[in-house]
Design a protein around this motif. Structure first.
Motif, PDB file in Angstrom:
ATOM      1  N   MET A 122       5.105 -30.476   2.972  1.00  0.00           N
ATOM      2  CA  MET A 122       3.647 -30.398   3.317  1.00  0.00           C
ATOM      3  C   MET A 122       3.365 -31.313   4.469  1.00  0.00           C
ATOM      4  SD  MET A 122       1.926 -28.891  -0.280  1.00  0.00           S
ATOM      5  CE  MET A 122       0.420 -28.951   0.267  1.00  0.00           C
ATOM      6  N   TYR A 123       4.183 -32.377   4.124  1.00  0.00           N
ATOM      7  CA  TYR A 123       3.824 -33.543   4.958  1.00  0.00           C
ATOM      8  C   TYR A 123       4.341 -33.321   6.388  1.00  0.00           C
ATOM      9  CZ  TYR A 123       3.676 -38.562   6.620  1.00  0.00           C
ATOM     10  OH  TYR A 123       3.408 -39.585   7.418  1.00  0.00           O
ATOM     11  N   GLY A 124       5.291 -32.425   6.671  1.00  0.00           N
ATOM     12  CA  GLY A 124       5.738 -32.409   7.682  1.00  0.00           C
ATOM     13  C   GLY A 124       4.898 -31.043   8.588  1.00  0.00           C
ATOM     14  N   MET A 125       4.293 -30.405   7.574  1.00  0.00           N
ATOM     15  CA  MET A 125       3.500 -29.405   8.370  1.00  0.00           C
ATOM     16  C   MET A 125       1.901 -29.928   8.483  1.00  0.00           C
ATOM     17  SD  MET A 125       4.167 -26.409   5.517  1.00  0.00           S
ATOM     18  CE  MET A 125       2.896 -25.592   5.906  1.00  0.00           C
ATOM     19  N   GLY A 126       1.773 -31.274   8.285  1.00  0.00           N
ATOM     20  CA  GLY A 126       0.455 -31.984   8.565  1.00  0.00           C
ATOM     21  C   GLY A 126      -0.543 -32.104   7.496  1.00  0.00           C
ATOM     22  N   LEU A 127      -0.237 -31.417   6.267  1.00  0.00           N
ATOM     23  CA  LEU A 127      -1.129 -31.071   5.303  1.00  0.00           C
ATOM     24  C   LEU A 127      -1.365 -32.518   4.522  1.00  0.00           C
ATOM     25  CD1 LEU A 127      -0.066 -27.710   4.355  1.00  0.00           C
ATOM     26  CD2 LEU A 127      -2.257 -28.339   5.556  1.00  0.00           C
ATOM     27  N   ILE A 128      -0.263 -33.227   4.653  1.00  0.00           N
ATOM     28  CA  ILE A 128      -0.355 -34.619   3.853  1.00  0.00           C
ATOM     29  C   ILE A 128      -0.327 -35.603   4.786  1.00  0.00           C
ATOM     30  CG2 ILE A 128       0.636 -36.050   2.313  1.00  0.00           C
ATOM     31  CD1 ILE A 128       1.845 -33.836   0.818  1.00  0.00           C
ATOM     32  N   GLY A 129      -1.523 -36.572   4.851  1.00  0.00           N
ATOM     33  CA  GLY A 129      -1.489 -37.622   5.829  1.00  0.00           C
ATOM     34  C   GLY A 129      -1.190 -39.027   5.386  1.00  0.00           C
ATOM     35  N   GLY A 130      -1.094 -40.055   6.071  1.00  0.00           N
ATOM     36  CA  GLY A 130      -0.805 -41.452   5.655  1.00  0.00           C
ATOM     37  C   GLY A 130       0.455 -41.765   5.095  1.00  0.00           C
ATOM     38  N   PHE A 131       0.588 -42.408   3.924  1.00  0.00           N
ATOM     39  CA  PHE A 131       1.953 -42.829   3.774  1.00  0.00           C
ATOM     40  C   PHE A 131       2.268 -41.836   2.457  1.00  0.00           C
ATOM     41  CE2 PHE A 131       0.536 -46.866   5.161  1.00  0.00           C
ATOM     42  CZ  PHE A 131       1.579 -47.394   6.188  1.00  0.00           C
ATOM     43  N   CYS A 132       3.615 -41.614   2.398  1.00  0.00           N
ATOM     44  CA  CYS A 132       4.229 -40.673   1.336  1.00  0.00           C
ATOM     45  C   CYS A 132       5.484 -41.026   1.246  1.00  0.00           C
ATOM     46  CB  CYS A 132       4.077 -39.160   1.971  1.00  0.00           C
ATOM     47  SG  CYS A 132       4.517 -37.984   0.436  1.00  0.00           S
ATOM     48  N   HIS A 133       5.745 -41.550  -0.342  1.00  0.00           N
ATOM     49  CA  HIS A 133       7.101 -42.226  -0.563  1.00  0.00           C
ATOM     50  C   HIS A 133       7.417 -41.243  -1.574  1.00  0.00           C
ATOM     51  CE1 HIS A 133       4.556 -45.611   0.925  1.00  0.00           C
ATOM     52  NE2 HIS A 133       5.693 -46.033   1.530  1.00  0.00           N
ATOM     53  N   LEU A 134       8.757 -40.573  -1.389  1.00  0.00           N
ATOM     54  CA  LEU A 134       9.160 -39.557  -2.383  1.00  0.00           C
ATOM     55  C   LEU A 134      10.137 -40.277  -3.279  1.00  0.00           C
ATOM     56  CD1 LEU A 134       9.824 -36.676   0.057  1.00  0.00           C
ATOM     57  CD2 LEU A 134       7.698 -37.169  -1.235  1.00  0.00           C
TER      58      LEU A 134
END
Length: 347
Positions: free
Chosen positions: A50-62
């Motif tokens: 979803m981050y890659g699709m632009g649905l999640i913005g900002g920082f994202c640490h998996l």
């Protein structure tokens, strides 16, 4: 003239101070751990998508690769024990029992999120689940976790604060201030160092003079040990020992979990500072979920049953993603809620 720093050493998996065969879990406990770790893995995979699709913005640490740490430790806790961690926090939330729908909605900045869409990946809380947040400032959660332990002792209960931070945060000054106060006041806090061996993009061998982080409490008389953080059995056994020590009034305890993240530091990190062969080797030889899967197969669980669990987990994650996308954006008026006004403004 300053010397050029040496190249990073190849990552060598440090051995646990425990025996090669940790105490076995029952088949039911293995199944529970398998489900919980798989939920974290599938959730994080979906979050990355979803981050890659632009649905999640900002920082994202998996948290992919580190699942055994939080799942194993949660298996050693009781209701009332508290969790506080840094910004790699989605796995901790799910292991605490927080609703995947609310977590995913917060990641996408929606009204249905745990912080009403205003916190994002790094800032979610649940008093109901005794989860006192992911925190974006490196090491900031360590004094908070120490404060939770102080409150437990002040109130006279037997709750324990599990305070998580990484190998990079282990070099922060406030960590040692917290160690000092925790030992001085015999506080019931387990400091869990999730050593995934790369603080952002720097090998721990290049950033820490003492790479055995379990020894960081020696000058404060805080006991510590290294644990195989890729084996949920070893994590749980170490957690039970440390938490029991805290409940018995013996003060703080340090657990260094030797773990590994498969993805970059964050979604924007291509992780070019380590070889693909290194990552593949860890996946193939130490994956925490695969270890449990093989044990379950050995004890009579069928491949079809495990596939059904995976199907069920994927359904839960898909439902969370759908909920997040259907949830509305926060109303602009939310800018003025949940804000603490300075004392001068209130008087």
């Amino acid at each position: 003239m300053a010397k050029t720093p040496p190249p990073p050493k190849a990552v060598v998996k440090k051995k646990s101070t425990k025996t090669d065969s940790p105490p076995a879990l029952s088949r039911e406990e293995d199944l529970k751990a398998y489900r919980e770790m798989l939920l974290i893995r599938r959730f994080e995979e979906k979050a990355g998508q979803m981050y890659g699709m632009g649905l999640i913005g900002g920082f994202c640490h998996l948290y992919i690769g580190q699942e055994a740490v939080i799942v194993g430790l949660m298996g050693a806790t009781k209701q009332g024990d508290q969790i506080v961690t840094g910004y790699r926090d989605h796995g901790h939330m799910l292991a605490c029992g927080m609703d995947p729908k609310g977590v995913m909605a917060e990641l996408t900045g929606r009204e249905g999120g745990y912080s009403k869409g205003k916190g994002g990946s790094m800032h979610m809380f649940s008093v109901e689940k005794a989860f006192y947040g992911g925190h974006g400032i490196v090491g900031a959660q360590v004094p908070i976790g120490t404060g939770l332990a102080f409150a437990n002792k002040y109130r006279g209960n037997d709750n324990v604060s599990l305070t998580f931070f990484g190998d990079g945060a282990a070099n922060q000054g406030q960590v040692y201030e917290s160690f000092n106060m925790a030992e001085l006041w015999t506080l019931p806090v387990v400091y869990v160092i999730e050593n995934n061996q790369y603080a952002m993009g720097t090998s721990v061998a290049r950033a820490s003079a003492q790479t055995n982080l379990s020894k960081r409490g020696v000058s404060f008389n805080i006991p510590g040990e290294q644990v195989d953080g890729m084996d949920v059995r070893a994590v749980r056994a170490a957690g039970e020992k440390a938490i029991s020590s805290c409940r018995a009034g013996k003060g703080p305890y340090i657990l260094e979990m030797m773990t590994y993240r498969y993805r970059g530091h964050s979604m924007s990190d291509p992780a070019k500072y380590r070889a693909k062969e290194e990552v593949n080797k860890m996946r193939q030889e130490h994956d925490p979920i695969e270890q449990v899967r093989l044990r379950l197969l050995d004890t009579g669980t069928s491949e079809e049953a495990l596939k059904e669990i995976d199907k069920e987990i994927r359904g839960i994650v898909a439902e969370a993603a759908e909920f997040a996308q259907a949830s509305p954006q926060p109303d602009p008026s939310e800018l003025w809620t949940d804000v603490v006004a300075p004392f001068a403004a209130r008087t």
